[in-house]
Design a protein around this motif. Structure first.
Motif, PDB file in Angstrom:
ATOM      1  N   HIS A  33     -18.469  -9.875 -10.906  1.00  0.00           N
ATOM      2  CA  HIS A  33     -17.549  -9.582 -11.995  1.00  0.00           C
ATOM      3  C   HIS A  33     -18.217  -8.821 -13.141  1.00  0.00           C
ATOM      4  O   HIS A  33     -17.604  -8.635 -14.193  1.00  0.00           O
ATOM      5  CB  HIS A  33     -16.938 -10.879 -12.537  1.00  0.00           C
ATOM      6  CG  HIS A  33     -15.995 -11.522 -11.575  1.00  0.00           C
ATOM      7  ND1 HIS A  33     -16.430 -12.366 -10.556  1.00  0.00           N
ATOM      8  CD2 HIS A  33     -14.642 -11.435 -11.430  1.00  0.00           C
ATOM      9  CE1 HIS A  33     -15.387 -12.785  -9.867  1.00  0.00           C
ATOM     10  NE2 HIS A  33     -14.294 -12.240 -10.365  1.00  0.00           N
ATOM     11  N   GLY A  34     -19.457  -8.356 -12.973  1.00  0.00           N
ATOM     12  CA  GLY A  34     -20.079  -7.476 -13.946  1.00  0.00           C
ATOM     13  C   GLY A  34     -20.818  -8.153 -15.068  1.00  0.00           C
ATOM     14  O   GLY A  34     -21.327  -7.467 -15.970  1.00  0.00           O
TER      15      GLY A  34
ATOM     16  N   ALA B 224     -15.250 -17.190 -21.173  1.00  0.00           N
ATOM     17  CA  ALA B 224     -14.981 -18.623 -21.306  1.00  0.00           C
ATOM     18  C   ALA B 224     -13.689 -19.032 -20.622  1.00  0.00           C
ATOM     19  O   ALA B 224     -13.547 -20.177 -20.180  1.00  0.00           O
ATOM     20  CB  ALA B 224     -14.945 -19.011 -22.782  1.00  0.00           C
ATOM     21  N   GLN B 225     -12.711 -18.124 -20.510  1.00  0.00           N
ATOM     22  CA  GLN B 225     -11.425 -18.433 -19.882  1.00  0.00           C
ATOM     23  C   GLN B 225     -11.164 -17.533 -18.679  1.00  0.00           C
ATOM     24  O   GLN B 225     -10.022 -17.157 -18.405  1.00  0.00           O
ATOM     25  CB  GLN B 225     -10.301 -18.271 -20.910  1.00  0.00           C
ATOM     26  CG  GLN B 225     -10.454 -19.150 -22.129  1.00  0.00           C
ATOM     27  CD  GLN B 225      -9.372 -18.920 -23.170  1.00  0.00           C
ATOM     28  OE1 GLN B 225      -8.425 -18.192 -22.915  1.00  0.00           O
ATOM     29  NE2 GLN B 225      -9.519 -19.552 -24.318  1.00  0.00           N
ATOM     30  N   HIS B 226     -12.225 -17.159 -17.967  1.00  0.00           N
ATOM     31  CA  HIS B 226     -12.068 -16.249 -16.828  1.00  0.00           C
ATOM     32  C   HIS B 226     -11.238 -16.913 -15.738  1.00  0.00           C
ATOM     33  O   HIS B 226     -11.512 -18.056 -15.329  1.00  0.00           O
ATOM     34  CB  HIS B 226     -13.445 -15.864 -16.276  1.00  0.00           C
ATOM     35  CG  HIS B 226     -13.429 -14.585 -15.499  1.00  0.00           C
ATOM     36  ND1 HIS B 226     -12.936 -14.507 -14.225  1.00  0.00           N
ATOM     37  CD2 HIS B 226     -13.842 -13.335 -15.830  1.00  0.00           C
ATOM     38  CE1 HIS B 226     -13.050 -13.269 -13.778  1.00  0.00           C
ATOM     39  NE2 HIS B 226     -13.588 -12.535 -14.739  1.00  0.00           N
ATOM     40  N   PRO B 227     -10.220 -16.259 -15.219  1.00  0.00           N
ATOM     41  CA  PRO B 227      -9.348 -16.924 -14.238  1.00  0.00           C
ATOM     42  C   PRO B 227      -9.933 -17.028 -12.842  1.00  0.00           C
ATOM     43  O   PRO B 227      -9.431 -17.798 -12.025  1.00  0.00           O
ATOM     44  CB  PRO B 227      -8.096 -16.034 -14.239  1.00  0.00           C
ATOM     45  CG  PRO B 227      -8.599 -14.673 -14.613  1.00  0.00           C
ATOM     46  CD  PRO B 227      -9.735 -14.905 -15.573  1.00  0.00           C
ATOM     47  N   GLU B 228     -10.977 -16.271 -12.529  1.00  0.00           N
ATOM     48  CA  GLU B 228     -11.508 -16.262 -11.163  1.00  0.00           C
ATOM     49  C   GLU B 228     -12.877 -16.928 -11.046  1.00  0.00           C
ATOM     50  O   GLU B 228     -13.263 -17.323  -9.954  1.00  0.00           O
ATOM     51  CB  GLU B 228     -11.609 -14.814 -10.660  1.00  0.00           C
ATOM     52  CG  GLU B 228     -10.276 -14.093 -10.588  1.00  0.00           C
ATOM     53  CD  GLU B 228     -10.424 -12.666 -10.084  1.00  0.00           C
ATOM     54  OE1 GLU B 228     -11.542 -12.315  -9.668  1.00  0.00           O
ATOM     55  OE2 GLU B 228      -9.433 -11.912 -10.108  1.00  0.00           O
ATOM     56  N   LEU B 229     -13.626 -17.038 -12.124  1.00  0.00           N
ATOM     57  CA  LEU B 229     -14.949 -17.649 -12.069  1.00  0.00           C
ATOM     58  C   LEU B 229     -14.832 -19.168 -12.063  1.00  0.00           C
ATOM     59  O   LEU B 229     -13.931 -19.748 -12.668  1.00  0.00           O
ATOM     60  CB  LEU B 229     -15.796 -17.198 -13.263  1.00  0.00           C
ATOM     61  CG  LEU B 229     -16.276 -15.753 -13.264  1.00  0.00           C
ATOM     62  CD1 LEU B 229     -17.033 -15.448 -14.538  1.00  0.00           C
ATOM     63  CD2 LEU B 229     -17.150 -15.467 -12.055  1.00  0.00           C
ATOM     64  N   SER B 230     -15.783 -19.810 -11.400  1.00  0.00           N
ATOM     65  CA  SER B 230     -15.837 -21.261 -11.388  1.00  0.00           C
ATOM     66  C   SER B 230     -16.419 -21.782 -12.704  1.00  0.00           C
ATOM     67  O   SER B 230     -16.984 -21.032 -13.502  1.00  0.00           O
ATOM     68  CB  SER B 230     -16.680 -21.752 -10.208  1.00  0.00           C
ATOM     69  OG  SER B 230     -18.022 -21.309 -10.349  1.00  0.00           O
ATOM     70  N   LEU B 231     -16.263 -23.090 -12.894  1.00  0.00           N
ATOM     71  CA  LEU B 231     -16.800 -23.695 -14.117  1.00  0.00           C
ATOM     72  C   LEU B 231     -18.320 -23.576 -14.166  1.00  0.00           C
ATOM     73  O   LEU B 231     -18.904 -23.358 -15.239  1.00  0.00           O
ATOM     74  CB  LEU B 231     -16.366 -25.165 -14.195  1.00  0.00           C
ATOM     75  CG  LEU B 231     -16.745 -25.928 -15.465  1.00  0.00           C
ATOM     76  CD1 LEU B 231     -16.100 -25.284 -16.680  1.00  0.00           C
ATOM     77  CD2 LEU B 231     -16.325 -27.383 -15.358  1.00  0.00           C
ATOM     78  N   LEU B 232     -18.982 -23.679 -13.007  1.00  0.00           N
ATOM     79  CA  LEU B 232     -20.437 -23.529 -12.974  1.00  0.00           C
ATOM     80  C   LEU B 232     -20.837 -22.099 -13.328  1.00  0.00           C
ATOM     81  O   LEU B 232     -21.795 -21.877 -14.079  1.00  0.00           O
ATOM     82  CB  LEU B 232     -20.962 -23.907 -11.587  1.00  0.00           C
ATOM     83  CG  LEU B 232     -22.461 -23.688 -11.344  1.00  0.00           C
ATOM     84  CD1 LEU B 232     -23.277 -24.515 -12.327  1.00  0.00           C
ATOM     85  CD2 LEU B 232     -22.823 -24.043  -9.922  1.00  0.00           C
ATOM     86  N   ALA B 233     -20.106 -21.108 -12.816  1.00  0.00           N
ATOM     87  CA  ALA B 233     -20.439 -19.713 -13.124  1.00  0.00           C
ATOM     88  C   ALA B 233     -20.217 -19.410 -14.608  1.00  0.00           C
ATOM     89  O   ALA B 233     -21.016 -18.707 -15.239  1.00  0.00           O
ATOM     90  CB  ALA B 233     -19.605 -18.780 -12.256  1.00  0.00           C
TER      91      ALA B 233
END
Length: 336
Positions: A103-104, A52-61
């Motif tokens: 990212h797995g 939910a707070q991933h620093p590299e993923l986009s909001l869509l991902a």
């Protein structure tokens, strides 16, 4: 005796209904979110803050990963199904799925079923790297107090009789004493060449250009049919062979894009080359050359009756010529 004890502590306040947590308001002068949380008892999914707070993923991902983790097992999560469910297009959804796979959080493998069909097996992971963390926890686990305490010394007694160690069976593989050193990296197998396609009898520049434009426009019908320049140059003669056999571009486009695999294609160029070869139509039937078209003379005004007629040059019409010739014959040969 009937007087109450004034020093008795008051009763503890009861917890709010529904086991709700009290509102935590920010300090004065500081703005921020205020959570109004309710404990879920049915129809909920546990999502980690690492997603939910991933620093590299986009909001869509992040939203797409949350949606996939909330689905029951066996639900379709291919690009076409997700594009029908959400307003984002297939290109953005495909990019978000690739980010989750990097990212797995997602794993996609292609497998062949007993019937011969190729399907894509998708595995959603709610905590990437948990297996590695489990091994690290076991390695760094502190020893218990019972292990650190010294054991009482026991009096020496007769040496116990130890049974001989069982010999390793032939079926059990023997483990090496030391782990083998990592070998050189494996060489990547070269990509298989594309299948051959039919060749036209005459490779005119106009015919090949029409075939190239047709292949370049297939991506507008299905995003999986996005071809590279090399693949388009390899497939263009096959499309030209179809066009040479009196097949319209609409018919060629329909033959290449109808009944596509629902799970997508790994090599769309190889798929199109197979269809161009196996579904090649027969040559067009022979047509006899048409004869010369009849000559159509312009309209002329008759000098005798002023009516219009078609002729190569001005003069009299057919009726006037007949009357004029009849009157001439009557003068030369009068009747008795």
């Amino acid at each position: 005796m009937d007087t109450k004890n004034p020093s008795a502590p008051p009763c503890a306040p009861s917890r709010p209904a529904g086991k709700n947590h009290p509102h935590r308001r920010p300090k004065s002068g500081i703005s921020g979110v205020i959570h109004d949380n309710v404990r879920h008892t049915t129809r909920f999914t546990v999502i980690g803050n690492h997603l939910a707070q991933h620093p590299e993923l986009s909001l869509l991902a992040i939203g797409l990963g949350t949606h996939i983790q909330s689905l029951p097992p066996g639900s379709p999560v291919d690009i076409k199904t997700l594009a029908k469910r959400f307003p984002e297009g297939p290109d953005r959804i495909a990019a978000a799925l690739r980010d989750l796979e990097t990212h797995g959080y997602l794993s996609r493998t292609r497998e062949r079923t007993p019937t011969g069909n190729i399907v894509t097996r998708t595995v959603s992971c709610n905590r990437p790297g948990r297996h590695a963390e489990g091994h690290a926890d076991r390695r760094t686990k502190p020893k218990s107090d019972s292990d650190s305490k010294p054991r009482p010394e026991s009096r020496p007694g007769p040496a116990p009789h130890h049974a001989p160690a069982p010999e390793p069976s032939a079926t059990e593989p023997t483990r090496p004493a030391h782990p083998a050193a990592p070998g050189p990296p494996k060489k990547r197998t070269p990509r298989k060449p594309l299948p051959a396609v039919p060749q036209p009898a005459y490779k005119g520049p106009g015919l090949l250009q029409a075939a190239t434009d047709l292949l370049a426009g297939l991506r507008r019908l299905d995003p999986d049919l996005l071809l590279s320049t090399c693949d388009t140059a390899h497939l263009a003669p096959g499309v030209a062979a179809w066009l040479e056999r009196d097949t319209s571009p609409t018919a060629v486009r329909h033959a290449l894009t109808s009944n596509l695999p629902p799970e997508g294609m790994r090599r769309p160029a190889a798929f199109l080359a197979h269809r161009l070869t196996t579904q090649l139509p027969p040559p067009a039937p022979y047509r006899a050359p048409a004869g010369p078209s009849p000559v159509r003379h312009p309209l002329q005004n008759c000098d005798g009756c002023e009516r219009a007629f078609r002729g190569p040059e001005p003069g009299r019409c057919g009726e006037c010529r007949q009357l004029h010739s009849g009157s001439t014959l009557g003068v030369l040969h009068p009747s008795g």
